[in-house]
Design an enzyme around this catalytic site. Structure first.
Site, mmCIF file in Angstrom:
data_model
loop_
_atom_site.group_PDB
_atom_site.id
_atom_site.type_symbol
_atom_site.label_atom_id
_atom_site.label_comp_id
_atom_site.label_asym_id
_atom_site.label_seq_id
_atom_site.Cartn_x
_atom_site.Cartn_y
_atom_site.Cartn_z
ATOM 1 N N ARG A 286 0.844 -1.188 0.000
ATOM 2 C CA ARG A 286 0.000 0.000 0.000
ATOM 3 C C ARG A 286 0.883 1.242 0.000
ATOM 4 O O ARG A 286 1.925 1.283 0.661
ATOM 5 C CB ARG A 286 -0.919 0.028 1.234
ATOM 6 C CG ARG A 286 -2.056 -0.977 1.202
ATOM 7 C CD ARG A 286 -3.094 -0.592 0.148
ATOM 8 N NE ARG A 286 -4.253 -1.480 0.156
ATOM 9 C CZ ARG A 286 -4.376 -2.571 -0.589
ATOM 10 N NH1 ARG A 286 -3.381 -2.925 -1.396
ATOM 11 N NH2 ARG A 286 -5.466 -3.307 -0.538
ATOM 12 N N GLU B 171 -4.230 7.356 -5.572
ATOM 13 C CA GLU B 171 -4.431 6.642 -6.828
ATOM 14 C C GLU B 171 -5.807 6.948 -7.405
ATOM 15 O O GLU B 171 -6.781 6.988 -6.652
ATOM 16 C CB GLU B 171 -4.286 5.126 -6.591
ATOM 17 C CG GLU B 171 -2.923 4.714 -6.094
ATOM 18 C CD GLU B 171 -2.842 3.245 -5.706
ATOM 19 O OE1 GLU B 171 -1.730 2.756 -5.501
ATOM 20 O OE2 GLU B 171 -3.913 2.593 -5.595
ATOM 21 N N HIS C 68 -0.802 -0.020 -10.017
ATOM 22 C CA HIS C 68 -1.557 -0.865 -9.081
ATOM 23 C C HIS C 68 -2.234 -2.035 -9.808
ATOM 24 O O HIS C 68 -3.441 -2.258 -9.669
ATOM 25 C CB HIS C 68 -2.601 -0.036 -8.324
ATOM 26 C CG HIS C 68 -2.990 -0.660 -7.015
ATOM 27 N ND1 HIS C 68 -3.249 0.071 -5.890
ATOM 28 C CD2 HIS C 68 -3.173 -1.955 -6.649
ATOM 29 C CE1 HIS C 68 -3.573 -0.725 -4.889
ATOM 30 N NE2 HIS C 68 -3.521 -1.970 -5.327
#
Length: 315
Positions: free
Chosen positions: A234, A263, A282
């Site tokens: 994360r 994000e 991601h």
């Protein structure tokens, strides 16, 4: 039973879709709701399914019928668990669905850094190999993984899978974990030892009060000057300004990231300008097989809840 999907665009595509959910009840799929749209859209929901939608006291305040929140994710830091407990709302995550995918992507990043396949692909694509004086142009430095020390922060399912791959590469594997564990081929050490000895530091711990901002100016200063920092966990475990400074000033050798603090990436993200920094958007968790497995787990979680069984509950 009314099922509301708040951010299905982060899960589904033309290959993996939400069709299994339609067998469980009335489904309303909103694609990707903004924060200020959530409360009204889930007002009448019995079940809310989400990936990264923030479900806090504000967004949940109108959902009087809500009985269950299902996550298309392992992490659940976007859910106000205390509020859900007070309201008697069950919360279930999807654990271990992405173990192999994230471990695979971790090594994809590591191999990109040490083999620079994208750089050499561009070298060939630009026609430069055609004009090389030798058959093997040494344009980018290559390094073997064998014999290097990889330090794994977090020895859960993903960290353990990474360790297994690292052993196959004949690397020295050390790990730091808050929960004592014994894994074949892995030596557990304290965090300072891991930072000091590792050629690669890779993060696989959840984001919580203990891990937030764990990697900062002081942490990077303890690493080798040529060490690679990898984060597929994360973004919140890293102070991004400190990482940028560490890369710019040569405190560490490089970074490979699949996740950022905000994000999608913000327009002026300073890490875009950081030297020796590889960033992917991601997608470590996102292979087709992985998302299909995730869909199956979410469906089975709902069925278990409806049978009165406590499966994958985090509330």
């Amino acid at each position: 039973m009314k099922i509301v999907l708040t951010d299905s665009q982060t899960i589904f595509d033309d290959i993996v879709d939400a069709s299994p959910l339609y067998e469980l009840g009335e489904v309303e799929d909103y694609g990707l709701l903004k924060y200020d749209e959530v409360a009204e859209k889930i007002r009448d929901a019995d079940i809310v399914l989400c990936n990264k939608t923030l479900l806090d006291e504000n967004t949940l305040r109108l959902a009087e019928n809500l009985k269950y929140i299902g996550l298309f994710a392992t992490g659940y830091n976007n859910i106000d668990l205390e509020y859900c407990r007070r309201r008697g709302i069950a919360v279930c995550n999807a654990g271990a669905y992405s173990t192999n995918a994230v471990a695979q992507h971790t090594f994809a990043l590591i191999l990109e850094f040490f083999n620079n396949t994208s750089g050499y692909k561009k070298y060939v694509g630009d026609g430069r190999w055609k004009h090389s004086k030798t058959f093997s142009p040494f344009v980018y430095r290559l390094s073997e993984l064998a014999g290097k020390t990889i330090g794994i922060v977090g020895l859960g399912n993903i960290g353990t899978a990474v360790a297994k791959i690292a052993n196959a590469f004949e690397m020295n594997v050390i790990a730091y974990s808050r929960s004592p564990k014994s894994v074949d081929g892995v030596k557990t050490v304290d965090l300072d030892t891991l930072l000091r000895e590792s050629d690669i530091v890779t993060v696989h711990c959840p984001l919580n009060a203990q891990s937030e901002n764990m990697f900062n100016k002081d942490t990077f200063a303890k690493m080798k000057s040529d060490a690679l920092f990898v984060n597929t966990a994360r973004g919140g475990v890293v102070v991004e300004q400190d990482l940028y400074d560490a890369l710019k000033n040569g405190v560490i050798g490089g970074a490979c990231l699949d996740t950022l603090r905000v994000e999608p990436m913000i327009e002026d993200c300073l890490l875009m300008e950081a030297p020796n920094c590889v960033i992917t958007p991601h997608i470590a968790w996102a292979p087709v097989e992985t998302r299909q497995r995730l869909m199956n787990i979410v469906v089975e979680n709902i069925k278990s809840f409806l049978r009165g069984e406590r499966v994958n509950r985090v509330d």
